[in-house]
Scaffold this motif. Structure first.
Motif, short mmCIF file in Angstrom:
data_model
loop_
_atom_site.label_atom_id
_atom_site.label_comp_id
_atom_site.label_asym_id
_atom_site.label_seq_id
_atom_site.Cartn_x
_atom_site.Cartn_y
_atom_site.Cartn_z
N UNK A 117 5.72 6.29 0.08
CA UNK A 117 7.11 5.82 0.11
C UNK A 117 7.90 6.59 -0.96
N UNK A 118 8.75 7.52 -0.50
CA UNK A 118 9.49 8.39 -1.44
C UNK A 118 10.28 7.60 -2.48
N UNK A 119 10.99 6.56 -2.02
CA UNK A 119 11.84 5.79 -2.94
C UNK A 119 10.98 5.10 -4.01
N UNK A 120 9.83 4.58 -3.58
CA UNK A 120 8.96 3.88 -4.53
C UNK A 120 8.36 4.85 -5.54
N UNK A 121 8.01 6.06 -5.09
CA UNK A 121 7.44 7.05 -6.01
C UNK A 121 8.53 7.53 -6.99
N UNK A 152 2.57 13.72 -18.01
CA UNK A 152 1.36 13.88 -17.20
C UNK A 152 1.47 13.05 -15.92
N UNK A 153 1.14 13.66 -14.80
CA UNK A 153 0.94 12.91 -13.56
C UNK A 153 -0.52 13.07 -13.16
N UNK A 154 -1.18 11.96 -12.86
CA UNK A 154 -2.49 12.05 -12.20
C UNK A 154 -2.31 11.44 -10.81
N UNK A 155 -2.29 12.31 -9.80
CA UNK A 155 -2.12 11.87 -8.41
C UNK A 155 -3.50 11.57 -7.85
N UNK A 182 4.39 13.94 -2.48
CA UNK A 182 5.55 13.14 -2.93
C UNK A 182 5.46 12.88 -4.44
N UNK A 183 4.27 12.56 -4.91
CA UNK A 183 4.11 12.31 -6.35
C UNK A 183 4.39 13.58 -7.15
N UNK A 184 3.89 14.73 -6.65
CA UNK A 184 4.15 16.00 -7.33
C UNK A 184 5.64 16.30 -7.36
N UNK A 185 6.34 16.01 -6.25
CA UNK A 185 7.78 16.27 -6.14
C UNK A 185 8.54 15.57 -7.27
#
Ligand SMILES: NC(=O)c1ccc[n+]([C@@H]2O[C@H](COP(=O)([O-])OP(=O)(O)OC[C@H]3O[C@@H](n4cnc5c(N)ncnc54)[C@H](O)[C@@H]3O)[C@@H](O)[C@H]2O)c1
Length: 247
Positions: A64-68, A84-87, A119-122
């Protein structure tokens, strides 16, 4: 400490490998925002806060783009930045020979395991660009690198995550964002616990080190890649698999 003062978002942090990553990151000094589809992440965040760490939970569906977008915004609002992002969020597939492929299951697995990572990377990359960089670690799998009978969407999604990570790394190489992935072998989590005993025994036989990995062992590799000690590493994929892909 390895991650002193860093701000990290971890998806799928409510159980298994994600929970181990959240615990290790907090112990290494990071401020952690845990995202998960289920409320399990809320209990872990509360436990971390109770033991003196900076932690919070926000529910998220990574498809869900909005939620991310809201998850990354929440990290910036709460902790001032995103480093940091850990997807990590991911789901298993319903295994079958491809002539019996269930397309609804295929689409769902690709949606969570590949599109969810993109989406998370975006939104993480957008937030990191605003503060001069960061580190992305995407969760792949040994099944990104080797085939397995009756594995379809999961193998396809994880292989795509590896190459997506390379492209993200090259896109931002001069803007301070590193992107890498980790490919675990068989790790003792609920994802594997749901499998029949015969399948678990087959997995053990295929493991050169003769045992399954512990989630904490995968978390160590993620923490290193996310840390400044890995400053020269981008576009890489580390196989954390007890030798599985060495055969
Ligand atoms: N366990 C293994 O042997 C193994 C091996 C290789 C790779 N992996 C990968 O490691 C990652 C973590 O797996 P695990 O074994 O800890 O599994 P797990 O089932 O214990 O944890 C996965 C977490 O992701 C969450 N999640 C699922 N769908 C989501 C969504 N749409 N949005 C947000 N959160 C969602 C779940 O609620 C769960 O808390 C996955 O990407 C998995 O593919 C696991």
């Amino acid at each position: 400490m390895l991650l002193e003062g860093k701000v990290a978002v971890i998806t799928g942090a409510g159980s298994g490998i994600g929970a181990a990553i959240a615990r290790l990151f907090a112990a290494e000094g990071a401020n952690v925002l845990l995202g998960d589809l289920t409320e399990s992440g809320a209990a872990l965040a509360a436990e971390l806060v109770a033991t003196g760490h900076a932690a919070a939970f926000q529910p998220v569906d990574v498809t869900d783009e909005a939620a991310v977008a809201a998850l990354m915004e929440a990290a910036v609002n709460r902790f001032d930045r995103l480093d940091i992002l850990v997807a990590n969020a991911g789901i298993p597939e319903r295994k079958s020979p491809i002539h019996e492929l269930d397309l609804a299951d295929w689409r769902h697995v690709i949606d969570v395991d590949l599109t969810g990572v993109a989406i998370c990377n975006k939104f993480a990359a957008g937030a990191m660009l605003a503060t001069g960089g960061g580190a992305i670690v995407n969760m792949a799998s040994i099944l990104a690198h080797v085939g397995q009978e009756n594995s379809n969407a999961y193998s396809a999604a994880k292989a795509a995550v590896v190459n997506l990570t390379r492209s993200v790394a090259l896109t931002y190489a001069r803007q301070g964002i590193r992107a890498n992935c980790v490919s675990p072998g068989y790790v003792d989590t609920s994802l594997l616990a749901k499998l029949p005993e015969a399948t678990r025994q087959m997995m053990l036989l295929r493991q050169p080190i003769g045992r399954l990995a512990r989630p904490e062992e995968i978390a160590e590799v993620v923490a290193f890649l996310a840390s400044d000690r890995a400053s020269i590493i981008t576009g890489a994929c580390i196989n954390a698999d007890g030798g599985y892909t060495a055969i």
